[in-house]
Motif scaffolding. Sequence first.
Motif, PDB file in Angstrom:
ATOM      1  N   THR A   1      33.716  79.539  74.492  1.00 11.71           N
ATOM      2  CA  THR A   1      34.234  80.880  74.191  1.00 11.71           C
ATOM      3  C   THR A   1      35.581  80.807  73.490  1.00 11.71           C
ATOM      4  OG1 THR A   1      33.089  81.721  76.153  1.00 11.71           O
ATOM      5  CG2 THR A   1      34.795  83.116  75.193  1.00 11.71           C
ATOM      6  N   LEU A   2      36.453  79.907  73.946  1.00 12.11           N
ATOM      7  CA  LEU A   2      37.766  79.773  73.317  1.00 12.11           C
ATOM      8  C   LEU A   2      37.649  79.262  71.882  1.00 12.11           C
ATOM      9  CD1 LEU A   2      39.820  78.239  76.271  1.00 12.11           C
ATOM     10  CD2 LEU A   2      39.896  80.585  75.426  1.00 12.11           C
ATOM     11  N   VAL A   3      36.682  78.404  71.624  1.00 12.44           N
ATOM     12  CA  VAL A   3      36.561  77.815  70.285  1.00 12.44           C
ATOM     13  C   VAL A   3      35.848  78.753  69.324  1.00 12.44           C
ATOM     14  CG1 VAL A   3      35.508  75.931  68.973  1.00 12.44           C
ATOM     15  CG2 VAL A   3      36.667  75.452  71.122  1.00 12.44           C
ATOM     16  N   ALA A   4      34.740  79.356  69.755  1.00 16.29           N
ATOM     17  CA  ALA A   4      33.901  80.120  68.814  1.00 16.29           C
ATOM     18  C   ALA A   4      33.469  81.468  69.359  1.00 16.29           C
ATOM     19  CB  ALA A   4      32.671  79.301  68.424  1.00 16.29           C
ATOM     20  N   GLY A   5      34.136  82.006  70.373  1.00 15.70           N
ATOM     21  CA  GLY A   5      33.812  83.335  70.846  1.00 15.70           C
ATOM     22  C   GLY A   5      32.470  83.393  71.559  1.00 15.70           C
ATOM     23  N   ILE A   6      31.767  84.512  71.366  1.00 20.36           N
ATOM     24  CA  ILE A   6      30.488  84.721  72.048  1.00 20.36           C
ATOM     25  C   ILE A   6      29.467  83.672  71.637  1.00 20.36           C
ATOM     26  CG2 ILE A   6      28.581  86.343  72.354  1.00 20.36           C
ATOM     27  CD1 ILE A   6      30.561  88.603  72.015  1.00 20.36           C
ATOM     28  N   ALA A   7      29.413  83.360  70.334  1.00 20.84           N
ATOM     29  CA  ALA A   7      28.466  82.348  69.868  1.00 20.84           C
ATOM     30  C   ALA A   7      28.743  80.999  70.533  1.00 20.84           C
ATOM     31  CB  ALA A   7      28.538  82.226  68.351  1.00 20.84           C
ATOM     32  N   GLY A   8      30.010  80.657  70.702  1.00 14.91           N
ATOM     33  CA  GLY A   8      30.343  79.407  71.371  1.00 14.91           C
ATOM     34  C   GLY A   8      29.896  79.379  72.813  1.00 14.91           C
ATOM     35  N   ALA A   9      29.958  80.539  73.491  1.00 13.49           N
ATOM     36  CA  ALA A   9      29.493  80.601  74.879  1.00 13.49           C
ATOM     37  C   ALA A   9      27.996  80.339  74.974  1.00 13.49           C
ATOM     38  CB  ALA A   9      29.827  81.970  75.476  1.00 13.49           C
ATOM     39  N   PHE A  10      27.233  80.776  73.968  1.00  8.43           N
ATOM     40  CA  PHE A  10      25.793  80.575  73.994  1.00  8.43           C
ATOM     41  C   PHE A  10      25.406  79.112  73.774  1.00  8.43           C
ATOM     42  CE2 PHE A  10      25.617  85.163  73.467  1.00  8.43           C
ATOM     43  CZ  PHE A  10      24.474  85.500  74.166  1.00  8.43           C
ATOM     44  N   VAL A  11      26.122  78.415  72.898  1.00 12.53           N
ATOM     45  CA  VAL A  11      25.697  77.059  72.526  1.00 12.53           C
ATOM     46  C   VAL A  11      26.418  75.976  73.309  1.00 12.53           C
ATOM     47  CG1 VAL A  11      25.151  77.848  70.196  1.00 12.53           C
ATOM     48  CG2 VAL A  11      27.395  76.853  70.650  1.00 12.53           C
ATOM     49  N   ALA A  12      27.447  76.339  74.095  1.00 17.31           N
ATOM     50  CA  ALA A  12      28.250  75.317  74.761  1.00 17.31           C
ATOM     51  C   ALA A  12      27.441  74.531  75.783  1.00 17.31           C
ATOM     52  CB  ALA A  12      29.464  75.969  75.437  1.00 17.31           C
ATOM     53  N   VAL A  13      26.642  75.220  76.590  1.00 17.62           N
ATOM     54  CA  VAL A  13      25.922  74.538  77.667  1.00 17.62           C
ATOM     55  C   VAL A  13      24.826  73.606  77.129  1.00 17.62           C
ATOM     56  CG1 VAL A  13      24.529  74.854  79.742  1.00 17.62           C
ATOM     57  CG2 VAL A  13      26.474  76.346  79.306  1.00 17.62           C
ATOM     58  N   PRO A  14      23.962  74.035  76.186  1.00 21.39           N
ATOM     59  CA  PRO A  14      22.988  73.076  75.672  1.00 21.39           C
ATOM     60  C   PRO A  14      23.631  71.873  74.989  1.00 21.39           C
ATOM     61  CG  PRO A  14      22.921  75.129  74.427  1.00 21.39           C
ATOM     62  CD  PRO A  14      23.715  75.384  75.653  1.00 21.39           C
ATOM     63  N   ILE A  15      24.734  72.069  74.279  1.00 21.49           N
ATOM     64  CA  ILE A  15      25.420  70.936  73.655  1.00 21.49           C
ATOM     65  C   ILE A  15      25.928  69.979  74.728  1.00 21.49           C
ATOM     66  CG2 ILE A  15      27.478  70.282  72.357  1.00 21.49           C
ATOM     67  CD1 ILE A  15      27.096  72.752  70.650  1.00 21.49           C
ATOM     68  N   THR A  16      26.486  70.528  75.804  1.00 23.37           N
ATOM     69  CA  THR A  16      26.982  69.683  76.891  1.00 23.37           C
ATOM     70  C   THR A  16      25.848  68.924  77.566  1.00 23.37           C
ATOM     71  OG1 THR A  16      28.776  71.266  77.275  1.00 23.37           O
ATOM     72  CG2 THR A  16      28.310  69.691  79.026  1.00 23.37           C
ATOM     73  N   ALA A  17      24.718  69.601  77.807  1.00 20.97           N
ATOM     74  CA  ALA A  17      23.573  68.951  78.458  1.00 20.97           C
ATOM     75  C   ALA A  17      23.038  67.810  77.603  1.00 20.97           C
ATOM     76  CB  ALA A  17      22.475  69.976  78.731  1.00 20.97           C
ATOM     77  N   VAL A  18      22.885  68.058  76.303  1.00 26.25           N
ATOM     78  CA  VAL A  18      22.359  67.019  75.415  1.00 26.25           C
ATOM     79  C   VAL A  18      23.337  65.849  75.318  1.00 26.25           C
ATOM     80  CG1 VAL A  18      21.727  66.512  73.029  1.00 26.25           C
ATOM     81  CG2 VAL A  18      20.920  68.605  74.098  1.00 26.25           C
ATOM     82  N   ALA A  19      24.638  66.164  75.173  1.00 24.14           N
ATOM     83  CA  ALA A  19      25.629  65.096  75.058  1.00 24.14           C
ATOM     84  C   ALA A  19      25.642  64.224  76.315  1.00 24.14           C
ATOM     85  CB  ALA A  19      27.015  65.694  74.817  1.00 24.14           C
TER      86      ALA A  19
END
Length: 373
Positions: free
Chosen positions: A334-352
């Motif tokens: 959310t801090l980096v990319a707002g609402i869109a960042g909140a949506f993609v943060a968790v899948p990126i973290t899981a994959v990483a």
Amino acid sequence: MAAGDGGHPSDETTVRGAGPRQTWAALPWLIRSAVVWSACLVVIAAGLYLLAQITLLVTPLAIAVAATLFLAALLDPVRLALRRLRLPGALAALLTVLLLLGILGGVGILVWSLTADQFSELGDELGQGLERTRDFVISTLPVTEEQLDGLLAQLRQTVSQQEVDPIASARTVIEVAGSALLALVLLFFLLKDGREMWHWTLRRAAGRNREIAAEAGRVGWRTLGSYSRGTMLIAAIDAIGIGLALVLLRVPLAFPLALITFIGGFVPIVGATVAGAVAVLVALAANGPTTALLTLAAVIAVQQMEGNLLEPLVMKRQVRLHPAVILIAVTAGTLVAGIAGAFVAVPITAVAWRVIDSVQRQRQAAAATGDSA
């Protein structure tokens, strides 16, 4: 040093050269560990800061790429089913993208026709719910009406001071439209040539690194696919469960609230909490505190069923993350990319996490094999 002393001329130089090592070894192990860990944390923080700055510069592109990967993992089974019908790769990818557009367009038209008139009422109901919450706070907490009104007035003044820049708004709309179009084009090419692109990338690696990269890629792709499909299924079940509870409790605007619940399901923990709070406020404004408490109980029951029953069944164990990790990832996104960042943060973290874990396991297996040999 004289030769008759029995020493060597290099002894003094050797002692001086070993001085820093001896000094380091003489330090307590706690201080040495703190120094090493602090240096590692500084390097990691600097790398993350640099990555965040680069992401901010190319935010629309980063969001488009993340959305493309999410949709490709979600729709890959559809493309494989079409390929089994002996359709060419390009045609299968095109039909998959058209199917996605048809579903999104149909759902959008349905939602608009059913809720276009109700969303204005939703704002009024939320206002009434907040007013009742204000009265409850004043009557139960040691806060005077003047203090609470002053705080709310200051909050409204802060929000009203945020002027809307029409140029910035138009630029945002253009960036969103451009990102959506770019994501669709990238989605077509990724569905059509994704495997060939991946094999080409693997051929750039050599020896053991190729095997490690291939396995890490397979693990990451399976994780992303499982996460995307599992998240959509769980969000739909949450929306249906809470929507049915709202209908049974005769809470107005049940369909818009169910839609908000479905969208909020893509932001773990935070999205469900916000959607549940909106439903409770509407129930409080429309039917009073008893219905609001029953709505809160229904929301908690559905979310507990999701967390303790549905998520372990739908989500594979390797996809699940600790709630603390999810909260940190959502906040950072959310801090980096707002609402869109909140949506993609968790899948990126899981994959990483799964990719790093896969690489580590393979290196440990290779080391164990080498030691046994």
